[in-house]
Design a protein around this motif. Structure first.
Motif, PDB file in Angstrom:
ATOM      1  N   ILE A  62       4.745   3.807 -14.361  1.00 54.25           N
ATOM      2  CA  ILE A  62       6.142   3.288 -13.517  1.00 54.25           C
ATOM      3  C   ILE A  62       5.845   4.599 -12.906  1.00 54.25           C
ATOM      4  CG2 ILE A  62       8.158   2.998 -14.184  1.00 54.25           C
ATOM      5  CD1 ILE A  62       6.294   0.379 -14.802  1.00 54.25           C
ATOM      6  N   ALA A  63       6.358   4.859 -11.463  1.00 54.72           N
ATOM      7  CA  ALA A  63       6.343   6.071 -11.077  1.00 54.72           C
ATOM      8  C   ALA A  63       7.627   6.615 -11.102  1.00 54.72           C
ATOM      9  CB  ALA A  63       5.726   6.022  -9.201  1.00 54.72           C
ATOM     10  N   THR A  64       8.099   7.417 -10.937  1.00 58.01           N
ATOM     11  CA  THR A  64       9.340   7.696 -10.962  1.00 58.01           C
ATOM     12  C   THR A  64       9.625   8.958  -9.759  1.00 58.01           C
ATOM     13  OG1 THR A  64       9.698   9.516 -12.643  1.00 58.01           O
ATOM     14  CG2 THR A  64       9.852   7.374 -12.668  1.00 58.01           C
ATOM     15  N   GLN A  65       7.971  10.130  -9.534  1.00 52.22           N
ATOM     16  CA  GLN A  65       8.105  10.672  -7.983  1.00 52.22           C
ATOM     17  C   GLN A  65       7.350  10.261  -7.398  1.00 52.22           C
ATOM     18  OE1 GLN A  65      10.046  13.543  -8.402  1.00 52.22           O
ATOM     19  NE2 GLN A  65      11.278  12.754 -10.238  1.00 52.22           N
ATOM     20  N   PRO A  66       7.751  10.754  -6.042  1.00 51.75           N
ATOM     21  CA  PRO A  66       6.621  10.349  -5.460  1.00 51.75           C
ATOM     22  C   PRO A  66       4.840  10.541  -5.622  1.00 51.75           C
ATOM     23  CG  PRO A  66       8.156  11.787  -4.217  1.00 51.75           C
ATOM     24  CD  PRO A  66       8.026  11.322  -5.659  1.00 51.75           C
ATOM     25  N   VAL A  67       3.774   9.658  -5.562  1.00 50.61           N
ATOM     26  CA  VAL A  67       2.865   9.871  -5.766  1.00 50.61           C
ATOM     27  C   VAL A  67       2.130   9.962  -4.653  1.00 50.61           C
ATOM     28  CG1 VAL A  67       3.217   9.076  -8.244  1.00 50.61           C
ATOM     29  CG2 VAL A  67       2.243   7.277  -6.455  1.00 50.61           C
ATOM     30  N   LEU A  97       0.516  -1.924   0.240  1.00 51.05           N
ATOM     31  CA  LEU A  97       0.105   0.176   0.113  1.00 51.05           C
ATOM     32  C   LEU A  97       0.857   1.442   0.214  1.00 51.05           C
ATOM     33  CD1 LEU A  97      -3.044  -0.948   2.472  1.00 51.05           C
ATOM     34  CD2 LEU A  97      -3.490  -0.668  -0.221  1.00 51.05           C
ATOM     35  N   GLU A  98       2.093   1.023  -0.038  1.00 52.90           N
ATOM     36  CA  GLU A  98       2.728   1.901   0.191  1.00 52.90           C
ATOM     37  C   GLU A  98       3.954   1.958  -1.020  1.00 52.90           C
ATOM     38  OE1 GLU A  98       5.684   2.390   3.313  1.00 52.90           O
ATOM     39  OE2 GLU A  98       4.069   1.892   4.826  1.00 52.90           O
ATOM     40  N   GLN A  99       4.187   3.603  -1.648  1.00 48.84           N
ATOM     41  CA  GLN A  99       5.271   3.573  -2.807  1.00 48.84           C
ATOM     42  C   GLN A  99       6.500   3.175  -2.822  1.00 48.84           C
ATOM     43  OE1 GLN A  99       5.191   7.675  -4.458  1.00 48.84           O
ATOM     44  NE2 GLN A  99       6.317   6.688  -6.354  1.00 48.84           N
ATOM     45  N   ILE A 100       6.638   1.333  -2.833  1.00 51.01           N
ATOM     46  CA  ILE A 100       7.704   1.038  -2.784  1.00 51.01           C
ATOM     47  C   ILE A 100       8.232   0.322  -3.952  1.00 51.01           C
ATOM     48  CG2 ILE A 100       9.044  -1.190  -1.091  1.00 51.01           C
ATOM     49  CD1 ILE A 100       6.253  -1.411   1.264  1.00 51.01           C
TER      50      ILE A 100
END
Length: 300
Positions: free
Chosen positions: A152-157, A132-135
């Motif tokens: 594909i996240a490269t920055q915090p969302v 559930l965390e951006q790991i």
């Protein structure tokens, strides 16, 4: 008398095969959509305009329309409505309308990717690590469909209503499954996804994959699916399988699953309505599907 079968989201680019399958089962095709001028209206025998999902009288209006149009069977296909149909199965059956879909507790698990992950891990089904965390790099909605909202996240969302998942590279498979009224998987049809547009398969090929079939049987043993469902997995370069999600409903790419076996609409009518025993046919492994645009012409 021919049964009247309702199909949903008849403006979807992949809904045409369902309407044709209903007609192929010698039933009356009743299309439905919020758009009164969707193309499915002109392919089907009859049409029901659906209210907006935000309508406060949504289900009252839907049920009234089904009764008025004398609909006999509903085959849910629209993610946002599947749970609602399932919750009203008994009510609709009292009105002579049979909804072919799994029970609400099953829908609730598999429409939530976080609950699906826990189902997989609890039952020993191989699946990507999920949080559930951006790991992990792959971020997607907990309750979503197709490729909508996946990145594909490269920055915090903002992870509200989201999960992050281990990114698995490999060959994508979709498995079309038909379960009988006792939740036994009668057909397990793996198909390799060759081209995908907006999360929907535009071409693919049916393959025999012993390991996929083994794991799908395990998934079906651990819960109670009813009718058509759709399972997705990825095979890595080292031939490991990772199961991603389950769609507890009929799916857009199932045209290939139908073609490789038999008309599942007729199968549902014969089995769920008339109580006939299912005698499965041999799966046509190697069958390939390609899709193209077609046109509908009509006068204003």
């Amino acid at each position: 008398m021919a049964l009247r079968i309702l199909t949903e989201a008849s403006g979807s680019l992949v809904s045409g095969y369902l309407i044709k399958a209903v007609k192929g089962a010698n039933c009356i095709a009743v299309a439905s959509d919020i758009d009164p001028d969707c193309y499915g209206r002109y392919l089907a025998d009859e049409f029901i305009q659906m209210p907006l999902k935000s309508d406060s009288e949504l289900w009252d209006k839907i049920i009234a329309a089904l009764v008025e149009q004398k609909v006999d069977i509903v085959i849910p296909s629209f993610d946002e409505m599947v749970l609602g149909w399932s919750l009203r199965k008994d009510l609709l059956l009292e009105k002579g309308i049979q909804v072919i879909v799994s029970e609400p507790k099953v829908i609730e698990i598999f429409q939530d990717k976080w609950l699906t992950y826990h189902f997989f891990t609890k039952n020993g089904i191989p699946t990507p690590n999920t949080s559930l965390e951006q790991i992990y790099p792959l971020v997607k909605p907990r309750n979503g469909r197709g490729a909508k909202g996946v990145q594909i996240a490269t920055q915090p969302v903002d992870m509200t209503g989201m999960i992050s998942q281990e990114f698995i590279k490999g060959t994508e498979y979709t498995i079309d499954v038909f379960c009988d009224k006792f939740s036994n998987p009668i057909y397990i049809v793996p198909r390799k996804r060759m081209n995908i547009k907006e999360g929907k398969s535009t071409s693919g090929i049916v393959v025999y994959h012993e390991d996929i079939i083994h794991w799908v049987k395990k998934i079906c043993e651990r819960t109670s699916f009813i009718g058509p469902i759709n399972i997705q997995c990825i095979e890595t370069e080292s031939r490991d399988l990772k199961f991603i999600e389950v769609n507890p409903r009929i799916a857009g790419g199932m045209a290939l699953g139908f073609a490789a076996t038999e008309n599942w609409i007729k199968l549902m009518v014969d089995h769920f309505v008339y109580g006939k025993e299912i005698k499965p046919v041999q799966v046509k492994y190697g069958l390939k599907m390609m899709r193209y645009y077609n046109e509908i012409f009509t006068f204003e």
